[in-house]
Design a protein around this motif. Structure first.
Motif, PDB file in Angstrom:
ATOM      1  N   THR A 249      -0.179 -38.255 -13.198  1.00 28.45           N
ATOM      2  CA  THR A 249      -0.090 -36.845 -13.581  1.00 28.45           C
ATOM      3  C   THR A 249       1.228 -36.210 -13.174  1.00 28.45           C
ATOM      4  O   THR A 249       1.551 -35.109 -13.620  1.00 28.45           O
ATOM      5  CB  THR A 249      -1.229 -36.034 -12.943  1.00 28.45           C
ATOM      6  N   GLY A 250       2.005 -36.883 -12.304  1.00 27.10           N
ATOM      7  CA  GLY A 250       3.251 -36.314 -11.811  1.00 27.10           C
ATOM      8  C   GLY A 250       3.058 -35.276 -10.732  1.00 27.10           C
ATOM      9  O   GLY A 250       4.021 -34.629 -10.308  1.00 27.10           O
ATOM     10  N   LYS A 251       1.825 -35.136 -10.227  1.00 25.11           N
ATOM     11  CA  LYS A 251       1.540 -34.116  -9.224  1.00 25.11           C
ATOM     12  C   LYS A 251       1.608 -34.620  -7.795  1.00 25.11           C
ATOM     13  O   LYS A 251       1.743 -33.842  -6.854  1.00 25.11           O
ATOM     14  CB  LYS A 251       0.141 -33.517  -9.464  1.00 25.11           C
ATOM     15  N   PHE A 252       1.497 -35.946  -7.619  1.00 24.47           N
ATOM     16  CA  PHE A 252       1.400 -36.488  -6.268  1.00 24.47           C
ATOM     17  C   PHE A 252       2.400 -37.616  -6.046  1.00 24.47           C
ATOM     18  O   PHE A 252       2.647 -38.439  -6.936  1.00 24.47           O
ATOM     19  CB  PHE A 252      -0.013 -37.031  -6.010  1.00 24.47           C
ATOM     20  N   GLN A 315      -2.349 -59.623   2.453  1.00 23.20           N
ATOM     21  CA  GLN A 315      -3.463 -59.201   1.626  1.00 23.20           C
ATOM     22  C   GLN A 315      -3.091 -57.980   0.798  1.00 23.20           C
ATOM     23  O   GLN A 315      -2.054 -57.346   1.030  1.00 23.20           O
ATOM     24  CB  GLN A 315      -4.686 -58.874   2.485  1.00 23.20           C
ATOM     25  N   ILE A 316      -3.929 -57.677  -0.179  1.00 29.14           N
ATOM     26  CA  ILE A 316      -3.822 -56.432  -0.926  1.00 29.14           C
ATOM     27  C   ILE A 316      -5.146 -55.689  -0.807  1.00 29.14           C
ATOM     28  O   ILE A 316      -6.211 -56.307  -0.735  1.00 29.14           O
ATOM     29  CB  ILE A 316      -3.455 -56.659  -2.410  1.00 29.14           C
ATOM     30  N   THR A 317      -5.060 -54.369  -0.741  1.00 30.92           N
ATOM     31  CA  THR A 317      -6.236 -53.523  -0.569  1.00 30.92           C
ATOM     32  C   THR A 317      -6.312 -52.522  -1.715  1.00 30.92           C
ATOM     33  O   THR A 317      -5.301 -51.923  -2.094  1.00 30.92           O
ATOM     34  CB  THR A 317      -6.174 -52.766   0.770  1.00 30.92           C
ATOM     35  N   VAL A 318      -7.505 -52.349  -2.248  1.00 34.17           N
ATOM     36  CA  VAL A 318      -7.736 -51.421  -3.358  1.00 34.17           C
ATOM     37  C   VAL A 318      -8.305 -50.108  -2.821  1.00 34.17           C
ATOM     38  O   VAL A 318      -9.234 -50.112  -2.013  1.00 34.17           O
ATOM     39  CB  VAL A 318      -8.710 -52.016  -4.385  1.00 34.17           C
ATOM     40  N   PHE A 319      -7.742 -48.999  -3.289  1.00 36.64           N
ATOM     41  CA  PHE A 319      -8.247 -47.661  -3.004  1.00 36.64           C
ATOM     42  C   PHE A 319      -8.597 -46.974  -4.321  1.00 36.64           C
ATOM     43  O   PHE A 319      -7.934 -47.193  -5.333  1.00 36.64           O
ATOM     44  CB  PHE A 319      -7.187 -46.793  -2.323  1.00 36.64           C
ATOM     45  N   THR A 320      -9.589 -46.110  -4.303  1.00 31.83           N
ATOM     46  CA  THR A 320      -9.766 -45.188  -5.417  1.00 31.83           C
ATOM     47  C   THR A 320      -8.830 -44.008  -5.197  1.00 31.83           C
ATOM     48  O   THR A 320      -8.432 -43.706  -4.059  1.00 31.83           O
ATOM     49  CB  THR A 320     -11.207 -44.671  -5.523  1.00 31.83           C
ATOM     50  N   PHE A 321      -8.471 -43.330  -6.285  1.00 29.44           N
ATOM     51  CA  PHE A 321      -7.596 -42.159  -6.205  1.00 29.44           C
ATOM     52  C   PHE A 321      -8.152 -41.072  -7.110  1.00 29.44           C
ATOM     53  O   PHE A 321      -8.500 -41.332  -8.267  1.00 29.44           O
ATOM     54  CB  PHE A 321      -6.170 -42.527  -6.645  1.00 29.44           C
ATOM     55  N   ASP A 322      -8.251 -39.870  -6.575  1.00 28.36           N
ATOM     56  CA  ASP A 322      -8.737 -38.724  -7.343  1.00 28.36           C
ATOM     57  C   ASP A 322      -7.534 -37.947  -7.869  1.00 28.36           C
ATOM     58  O   ASP A 322      -6.828 -37.306  -7.082  1.00 28.36           O
ATOM     59  CB  ASP A 322      -9.597 -37.822  -6.463  1.00 28.36           C
ATOM     60  N   PRO A 323      -7.251 -37.985  -9.188  1.00 28.67           N
ATOM     61  CA  PRO A 323      -6.058 -37.316  -9.719  1.00 28.67           C
ATOM     62  C   PRO A 323      -6.146 -35.796  -9.678  1.00 28.67           C
ATOM     63  O   PRO A 323      -5.144 -35.119  -9.921  1.00 28.67           O
ATOM     64  CB  PRO A 323      -5.986 -37.826 -11.160  1.00 28.67           C
ATOM     65  N   ALA A 324      -7.309 -35.246  -9.358  1.00 25.20           N
ATOM     66  CA  ALA A 324      -7.439 -33.797  -9.244  1.00 25.20           C
ATOM     67  C   ALA A 324      -7.072 -33.305  -7.846  1.00 25.20           C
ATOM     68  O   ALA A 324      -6.446 -32.240  -7.692  1.00 25.20           O
ATOM     69  CB  ALA A 324      -8.867 -33.363  -9.587  1.00 25.20           C
ATOM     70  N   THR A 325      -7.431 -34.090  -6.817  1.00 22.74           N
ATOM     71  CA  THR A 325      -7.227 -33.638  -5.438  1.00 22.74           C
ATOM     72  C   THR A 325      -6.253 -34.486  -4.640  1.00 22.74           C
ATOM     73  O   THR A 325      -5.780 -34.057  -3.580  1.00 22.74           O
ATOM     74  CB  THR A 325      -8.570 -33.633  -4.696  1.00 22.74           C
TER      75      THR A 325
END
Length: 348
Positions: A249-252, A315-325
């Motif tokens: 989104t270009g916001k973060f 290792q690699i770790t997966v995170f979820t990301f909330d594009p609103a917050t």
């Protein structure tokens, strides 16, 4: 959760999304490949690791790989994730790579080792690579005190270049970019070492560079001519930053810290000023790479056993990301076969 509240649905990755990781500390290391599933889990691609080594970038459904003397496109099968060689061109030696769906750019040196250059190529639907007009572009002489391009970032309007020279002196340079991928006259802003760079995409005028000598972040606003200006809040010394990515989104702005956390900043698009709003859970020490899938819903952080204290597993770790917050949630970690040095995500 308050009574009666509706649970947030599990975010879904784009169909046919694949993560590729390889090493950076020795030549010839193969590339691991993983499917990013809709729930954020990873599945090893059949045939992984693949006999592919070099710098990595994504161009639509193609994996772009730069080596010491060539640039090669690999078509990634959207069903299986298996990469198949499509085309290869001479690239004059490579030190950095960046791409979008239309073009790929590689930083390297001329055959006579006299100049640091940036080579640009258009990417056909077949994966064929054709030099854009004016390529290669001279960046600097290869003198002892001259900056060398070590990192590239691209959006529809600009190519940003991070340069490193003698005694950690560096330069942040911007090339205006036409719709055909041709680069215009560069404009630079000197300073300390300018390592990994990132830019708002597909459009935007905020760009960022990590000062590798301090582990700090510099933010820049780029005007319509491509001139970079240091943002008002300047350099932020808030961590030992190793890699960065701007969300879809270009916001973060997300910054991977060597300690293992991801620092999340909001971006003021008008000024390029950034403000920290939080950090992720820690992955453990040695976090050196970060990438975001094109859907903007998942973040991948890579750790290296070569860095950090105490040493962490590769290792690699997966995170979820909330594009609103900008909120992140750690899901799961997966071992890789070598100390990660390069990572990219291909999605169609």
């Amino acid at each position: 959760m308050p009574p009666g509240a509706t649970p947030t649905p599990t975010p879904a990755a784009a169909h046919g999304t694949f993560i590729f990781v390889n090493g950076n500390f020795s030549s010839g290391e193969p590339t691991d490949g993983y499917r990013l599933n809709a729930d954020g889990t990873l599945t090893l691609i059949s045939g992984s690791p693949f006999p592919i080594s070099g710098g990595l970038a994504a161009s639509g459904g193609f994996l772009m790989v730069s080596t010491g003397n060539s640039l090669t496109s690999y078509r990634v099968d959207p069903a299986s994730g298996v990469p198949t060689k499509a085309a290869s061109v001479a690239a004059g030696g490579s030190s950095a790579i960046a791409a979008d769906t239309k073009n790929v750019y590689v930083a390297g040196v001329t055959a006579d080792n006299a100049n640091n250059i940036i080579s640009g190529f258009s990417v056909a639907s077949s994966g064929a690579l054709t030099p854009v007009s004016g390529s290669p572009y001279v960046f600097s002489p290869t003198c002892l005190f001259c900056d060398q391009p070590v990192s590239l970032a691209v959006n529809n309007n600009f190519l940003a270049v991070g340069g490193v020279g003698f005694h950690s002196v560096g330069d942040f340079t911007v090339y205006p970019r036409s719709s055909s991928g041709v680069l215009g006259k560069p404009q630079g802003l000197g300073g300390d070492e300018q390592g990994d760079v990132a830019i708002q995409h597909p459009t935007g005028n905020a760009a960022f560079a990590i000062d590798g000598s301090l582990g700090a972040i510099n933010s820049y606003h780029i005007d319509s001519t491509g001139k970079p200006v240091a943002a008002g809040n300047g350099q932020l010394l808030t961590g030992n930053f190793m890699d960065e990515v701007v969300d879809a989104t270009g916001k973060f702005l997300l910054l991977a810290d060597l300690s293992g956390v991801v620092n999340v900043f909001t971006i003021d698009s008008a000024t390029a000023n950034i403000s920290q709003i939080g950090t992720s859970e820690s992955t453990g020490s040695g976090a050196i790479l970060i990438a975001m899938d094109p859907s903007g819903r998942f973040v991948i952080v890579a750790q290296s056993s070569f860095l950090g204290s105490p040493p962490a597993p590769d290792q690699i770790t997966v995170f979820t990301f909330d594009p609103a917050t900008g909120a992140m949630k750690k899901l799961q970690s997966y071992p890789v076969g070598k100390a990660p040095g390069r990572i990219t995500i291909v999605s169609e």
